[in-house]
Design an enzyme around this catalytic site. Structure first.
Site, PDB file in Angstrom:
ATOM      1  NE  ARG A  56       0.473   1.633   4.392  1.00  0.00           N
ATOM      2  CZ  ARG A  56       1.714   2.053   4.496  1.00  0.00           C
ATOM      3  NH1 ARG A  56       2.398   2.348   3.414  1.00  0.00           N
ATOM      4  NH2 ARG A  56       2.307   2.158   5.667  1.00  0.00           N
ATOM      5  CB  VAL A  57       1.149   4.271  -1.906  1.00  0.00           C
ATOM      6  CG1 VAL A  57       1.680   5.689  -1.780  1.00  0.00           C
ATOM      7  CG2 VAL A  57       2.102   3.422  -2.732  1.00  0.00           C
ATOM      8  CB  SER A  62      -2.638   8.731   5.528  1.00  0.00           C
ATOM      9  OG  SER A  62      -1.889   8.102   6.554  1.00  0.00           O
ATOM     10  CG  ASP A  85       5.195   5.048   7.738  1.00  0.00           C
ATOM     11  OD1 ASP A  85       5.359   6.233   7.376  1.00  0.00           O
ATOM     12  OD2 ASP A  85       4.414   4.713   8.654  1.00  0.00           O
ATOM     13  NE  ARG A  90       0.990  -6.341   7.058  1.00  0.00           N
ATOM     14  CZ  ARG A  90      -0.198  -5.765   7.254  1.00  0.00           C
ATOM     15  NH1 ARG A  90      -1.311  -6.426   6.995  1.00  0.00           N
ATOM     16  NH2 ARG A  90      -0.282  -4.526   7.704  1.00  0.00           N
ATOM     17  CD  GLU A 152       7.149   0.053   8.203  1.00  0.00           C
ATOM     18  OE1 GLU A 152       7.555   0.427   9.303  1.00  0.00           O
ATOM     19  OE2 GLU A 152       5.942   0.046   7.884  1.00  0.00           O
TER      20      GLU A 152
END
Length: 246
Positions: A56-57, A62, A85, A90, A152
């Site tokens: 995800r970006v 956010s 991040d 993941r 990350e």
């Protein structure tokens, strides 16, 4: 009305769009590397250490909230330098040993620069969170030059991911202090997940030893190459060449 504010806005929009695309491209590069590792392991070892990946970006909203909390000025260079991040990947594995194997493979990628490693498996967070975190610089070739983009990477087992996902759902948008009793129960649930990981790791090792000892005659299997679910017979000349080098 002067066109200057409009031109300024267009320039800002272009710069922000390029900035966000840069992080998406970095994830694309990294996911391609991971896919190659998966296929290599499947072909060479008949085993895939990676269950699945998720990337995800962060949204602009956010990012804006984070720079506001951290007191960072709205400068794309400052955001790139201070927030590590924005792009996240993941990787979920079957076993704990897979986590460190994937870490080593990523560290051996010549065009990846590992900036930081945080091992929350050896040293879990107080609430029981376990995972291996890497910060990696990924080279991205844009039309106007090369960028080094920070991503990350979180590597964890299925059990670790299950615990972390449910912990997040339970406390999502919960802004009050968590009662000590619930913190203790979360920690106990994490310990239970870790015991399951350790047990499955042991079973995996024992079964691997049994399979090796009961392998039998693999001569036919050694003369076949399996790629993309298609079997190819190795040429006789190549097999003879292999015998000559023994």
């Amino acid at each position: 009305m002067s066109n200057y504010p409009i031109e300024q806005f267009k320039k800002l929009k272009t710069e922000v769009t390029r900035f966000m695309m840069m992080y998406q491209f970095a994830l694309n590069e990294l996911e391609t590397k991971i896919e190659i590792v998966k296929e290599e392991f499947q072909f060479l070892h008949d085993y895939n250490p990676i269950e699945h990946t998720k990337s995800r970006v962060k949204s602009l909203e956010s990012i804006m909230n984070k720079i506001s909390r951290k007191g960072i000025t709205f400068s794309l260079e400052d955001i790139k330098r201070e927030i590590k991040d924005i792009a996240g990947l993941r990787i979920t594995c079957s076993f704990i040993s897979d986590i460190y194997q994937i870490r080593d493979m990523l560290q051996n990628q010549f065009d990846l620069h590992i900036l930081e490693v945080k091992d929350y498996i050896e040293q879990p967070k107080p609430n029981g969170y376990r995972s291996l975190h890497l910060l990696a610089e990924v080279p991205v070739n844009m039309s106007d030059g090369r960028e080094s983009v920070c991503v990350e990477i979180q590597i964890r087992t299925i059990a670790m991911d299950f615990w972390a996902s449910l912990e997040h759902k339970i406390f999502y948008k919960y802004n009050q202090s968590v009662p000590a009793r619930l913190i203790q129960e979360l920690k106990e649930a994490s310990d239970s997940a870790n015991r399951l990981d350790q047990q499955m790791e042991r079973l995996h090792r024992e079964i691997s030893v049994i399979k090796e000892s009961q392998g039998g005659d693999d001569s036919e299997e050694l003369t076949r190459l399996l790629m993309n679910n298609k079997a190819f017979q190795l040429p006789t000349a190549l097999l003879e060449l292999g015998r000559e080098t023994e």
